[in-house]
Motif scaffolding. Structure first.
Motif, PDB file in Angstrom:
ATOM      1  N   TYR A 116       0.972  -1.422   0.022  1.00 24.96           N
ATOM      2  CA  TYR A 116       0.236   0.192   0.003  1.00 24.96           C
ATOM      3  C   TYR A 116       0.907   1.241  -0.082  1.00 24.96           C
ATOM      4  O   TYR A 116       1.837   1.367   1.098  1.00 24.96           O
ATOM      5  CB  TYR A 116      -0.955  -0.026   0.989  1.00 24.96           C
ATOM      6  CG  TYR A 116      -1.940  -1.003   0.914  1.00 24.96           C
ATOM      7  CD1 TYR A 116      -3.221  -0.761   0.360  1.00 24.96           C
ATOM      8  CD2 TYR A 116      -1.746  -2.400   1.565  1.00 24.96           C
ATOM      9  CE1 TYR A 116      -4.218  -1.782   0.079  1.00 24.96           C
ATOM     10  CE2 TYR A 116      -2.571  -3.343   1.052  1.00 24.96           C
ATOM     11  CZ  TYR A 116      -4.002  -3.190   0.580  1.00 24.96           C
ATOM     12  OH  TYR A 116      -4.830  -4.016   0.231  1.00 24.96           O
ATOM     13  N   GLY A 140      -7.715  -3.109  -3.871  1.00 25.95           N
ATOM     14  CA  GLY A 140      -9.039  -3.108  -3.220  1.00 25.95           C
ATOM     15  C   GLY A 140      -9.295  -4.114  -2.186  1.00 25.95           C
ATOM     16  O   GLY A 140      -9.802  -4.023  -1.060  1.00 25.95           O
ATOM     17  N   ARG A 143      -8.105  -4.464   1.661  1.00 24.29           N
ATOM     18  CA  ARG A 143      -7.954  -2.918   2.351  1.00 24.29           C
ATOM     19  C   ARG A 143      -8.420  -2.948   3.788  1.00 24.29           C
ATOM     20  O   ARG A 143      -7.989  -2.234   4.791  1.00 24.29           O
ATOM     21  CB  ARG A 143      -8.878  -1.983   1.827  1.00 24.29           C
ATOM     22  CG  ARG A 143      -8.230  -1.521   0.416  1.00 24.29           C
ATOM     23  CD  ARG A 143      -9.018  -0.435  -0.125  1.00 24.29           C
ATOM     24  NE  ARG A 143      -8.386  -0.336  -1.538  1.00 24.29           N
ATOM     25  CZ  ARG A 143      -8.735   0.652  -2.551  1.00 24.29           C
ATOM     26  NH1 ARG A 143      -9.870   1.450  -2.211  1.00 24.29           N
ATOM     27  NH2 ARG A 143      -8.320   0.948  -3.498  1.00 24.29           N
ATOM     28  N   ASP A 144      -9.350  -3.800   4.347  1.00 29.87           N
ATOM     29  CA  ASP A 144      -9.552  -3.856   5.650  1.00 29.87           C
ATOM     30  C   ASP A 144      -8.635  -4.399   6.642  1.00 29.87           C
ATOM     31  O   ASP A 144      -8.652  -4.001   7.726  1.00 29.87           O
ATOM     32  CB  ASP A 144     -10.905  -5.157   5.800  1.00 29.87           C
ATOM     33  CG  ASP A 144     -10.411  -6.325   5.310  1.00 29.87           C
ATOM     34  OD1 ASP A 144      -9.710  -6.385   4.319  1.00 29.87           O
ATOM     35  OD2 ASP A 144     -10.935  -7.339   5.728  1.00 29.87           O
ATOM     36  N   GLU A 147      -7.026  -0.497   6.909  1.00 32.97           N
ATOM     37  CA  GLU A 147      -7.826   0.515   7.224  1.00 32.97           C
ATOM     38  C   GLU A 147      -7.794   0.815   8.614  1.00 32.97           C
ATOM     39  O   GLU A 147      -7.558   2.104   9.000  1.00 32.97           O
ATOM     40  CB  GLU A 147      -9.025   0.486   6.594  1.00 32.97           C
ATOM     41  CG  GLU A 147      -9.229   0.842   5.153  1.00 32.97           C
ATOM     42  CD  GLU A 147     -10.444   0.865   4.502  1.00 32.97           C
ATOM     43  OE1 GLU A 147     -11.237  -0.385   4.801  1.00 32.97           O
ATOM     44  OE2 GLU A 147     -10.750   1.487   3.537  1.00 32.97           O
ATOM     45  N   THR A 157      -8.579   9.201   5.354  1.00 35.99           N
ATOM     46  CA  THR A 157      -8.127   8.431   4.250  1.00 35.99           C
ATOM     47  C   THR A 157      -8.586   8.711   2.890  1.00 35.99           C
ATOM     48  O   THR A 157      -9.800   8.417   2.813  1.00 35.99           O
ATOM     49  CB  THR A 157      -7.806   6.891   4.454  1.00 35.99           C
ATOM     50  OG1 THR A 157      -7.378   6.787   5.872  1.00 35.99           O
ATOM     51  CG2 THR A 157      -7.257   6.032   3.536  1.00 35.99           C
ATOM     52  N   TRP A 159      -8.518   7.254  -0.743  1.00 32.26           N
ATOM     53  CA  TRP A 159      -8.183   6.267  -1.562  1.00 32.26           C
ATOM     54  C   TRP A 159      -8.105   6.780  -2.920  1.00 32.26           C
ATOM     55  O   TRP A 159      -8.973   7.263  -3.488  1.00 32.26           O
ATOM     56  CB  TRP A 159      -9.167   5.110  -1.488  1.00 32.26           C
ATOM     57  CG  TRP A 159      -9.034   4.157  -0.211  1.00 32.26           C
ATOM     58  CD1 TRP A 159      -9.757   4.281   0.776  1.00 32.26           C
ATOM     59  CD2 TRP A 159      -7.853   3.425  -0.042  1.00 32.26           C
ATOM     60  NE1 TRP A 159      -9.079   3.304   1.669  1.00 32.26           N
ATOM     61  CE2 TRP A 159      -8.167   2.638   1.216  1.00 32.26           C
ATOM     62  CE3 TRP A 159      -6.618   2.696  -0.687  1.00 32.26           C
ATOM     63  CZ2 TRP A 159      -7.322   1.870   1.979  1.00 32.26           C
ATOM     64  CZ3 TRP A 159      -5.895   1.768  -0.266  1.00 32.26           C
ATOM     65  CH2 TRP A 159      -6.176   1.246   1.072  1.00 32.26           C
ATOM     66  N   GLU A 162      -6.225   2.088  -7.144  1.00 35.98           N
ATOM     67  CA  GLU A 162      -5.856   0.526  -6.961  1.00 35.98           C
ATOM     68  C   GLU A 162      -4.476   0.429  -7.465  1.00 35.98           C
ATOM     69  O   GLU A 162      -3.601  -0.526  -7.000  1.00 35.98           O
ATOM     70  CB  GLU A 162      -6.693  -0.400  -7.810  1.00 35.98           C
ATOM     71  CG  GLU A 162      -7.941  -0.424  -7.111  1.00 35.98           C
ATOM     72  CD  GLU A 162      -8.792  -1.876  -6.902  1.00 35.98           C
ATOM     73  OE1 GLU A 162      -8.058  -2.802  -7.090  1.00 35.98           O
ATOM     74  OE2 GLU A 162     -10.062  -1.911  -6.596  1.00 35.98           O
TER      75      GLU A 162
END
Ligand code: NAP
Length: 289
Positions: A116, A140, A143-144, A147, A157, A159, A162
């Motif tokens: 990332y 994508g 991402r959890d 985050e 944040t 975004w 991708e």
């Protein structure tokens, strides 16, 4: 439930508060080239300092790099390699520019890391307050996993894409504005002084009007009082201005103001102000033109 582990490589002006803000939400391990800075953090509950990057990243769910530039990040991650696990998320917060991000993406691919690209907007105080703005690009899916890290260190944040590198490119555009504001304030105050009027009157006139901003106030106060504790050092600002100029050249976009500002940072650094806050732009000696 066992807490997720986050490893932070680099505990300088931004890395140290990032590690402090992750503490409590994650198990945190840190490494810094100059061990004393990491040792200070290890005095806090929930932070472990390591003598080498490989020890810090061992067993980490997320690795965060907050180092000076691309070569420093690459070197630290190479040293970390024996401790890395394939599939680990790598949050790259340092400002390294577009070309170095490609190089780091190759490293990530080779080691099976999920990169990332996540440079941050905001300086020392926002970092301390967990109020950074994270500019993020990366896949994508998954991402959890990152985050919660972004939420612990930032207020927002954004975004960007991708595609890795997009966030770093946005960061360059933002930095060109930050440098223009800094040099603009420096020149205005120095010019007032040089023309024989009180530079504090510049701030007085701007206060409360459309040109006012917390950033202008902070930098002008540092310039007027000579308070140069670094929120963002002249050396790092010069490094970032250089990245802006190089990226702009590749894109065919004229950035005359950033290019002139880079020379101003270089003159300030050459005059012995490299480790001061970039507000020391106002101490750059005459270019002799
Ligand atoms: N400060 C800001 O306002 C700000 C805002 C947004 C983004 N950033 C970016 O965030 C990054 C960190 O900035 P900072 O202000 O925290 O800088 P800093 O206080 O100067 O800290 C730099 C960090 O990088 C390490 N480092 C430098 N060269 C190294 C090398 N060759 N090998 C290993 N470690 C090395 C330093 O280790 P030592 O302690 O051993 O020197 C320190 O941990 C930079 O990319 C900067 O552009 C800064």
């Amino acid at each position: 439930m066992t807490r997720q582990k986050v490893a932070v490589l680099g505990t300088g002006t931004i890395g140290a508060p990032v590690a402090r803000n992750l503490r409590g939400k994650f198990a945190v391990s840190v490494w810094n080239r100059t061990p004393a800075k990491a040792a200070e953090l290890a005095a806090l509950d929930g932070v472990e300092a390591h003598a080498d990057p490989a020890g810090a990243v061992a067993g980490a769910d997320v690795v965060v790099t907050v180092l000076k530039d691309g070569p420093a990040v690459r070197e630290a991650m190479e040293a970390a390699a024996p401790g890395l696990t394939r599939g680990t998320a790598w949050v790259q917060l340092s400002t390294v520019g577009a070309a170095a991000t490609d190089d780091l993406a190759d490293f990530a691919e080779h080691h099976g890391l999920v990169l990332y690209d996540a440079p941050v907007q905001g300086t020392k105080q926002p970092a301390e307050n967990g109020q950074l703005v994270v500019l993020a690009s990366g896949p994508g899916a998954g991402r959890d996993r990152v985050e919660p890290v972004f939420d612990a260190i930032g207020s927002r944040t954004v975004w960007v894409s991708e595609e890795h590198g997009a966030a770093s490119r946005l960061k360059l555009a933002l930095n060109s504005f930050v440098f223009a504001l800094t040099h603009g304030a420096a020149e205005s105050l120095a010019l007032a002084d040089g023309l024989g009027v009180d530079p504090a009157l510049v701030v007085d006139v701007i206060a409360g009007g459309p040109l006012d901003s917390p950033f202008f106030r902070a930098k002008a106060a540092a310039m007027l009082t000579g308070g140069h504790t670094p929120s963002f050092s002249v050396a790092n600002a010069a490094k970032d201005a250089r990245l802006v100029v190089e990226a702009a050249r590749s894109a065919g976009v004229p950035v005359d103001v950033t290019a002139a500002g880079l020379r101003r940072f270089e003159r300030a650094a050459d005059a012995g102000h490299a480790d001061k806050d970039m507000a020391a732009s106002h101490l750059a000696p005459d270019a002799g033109v």
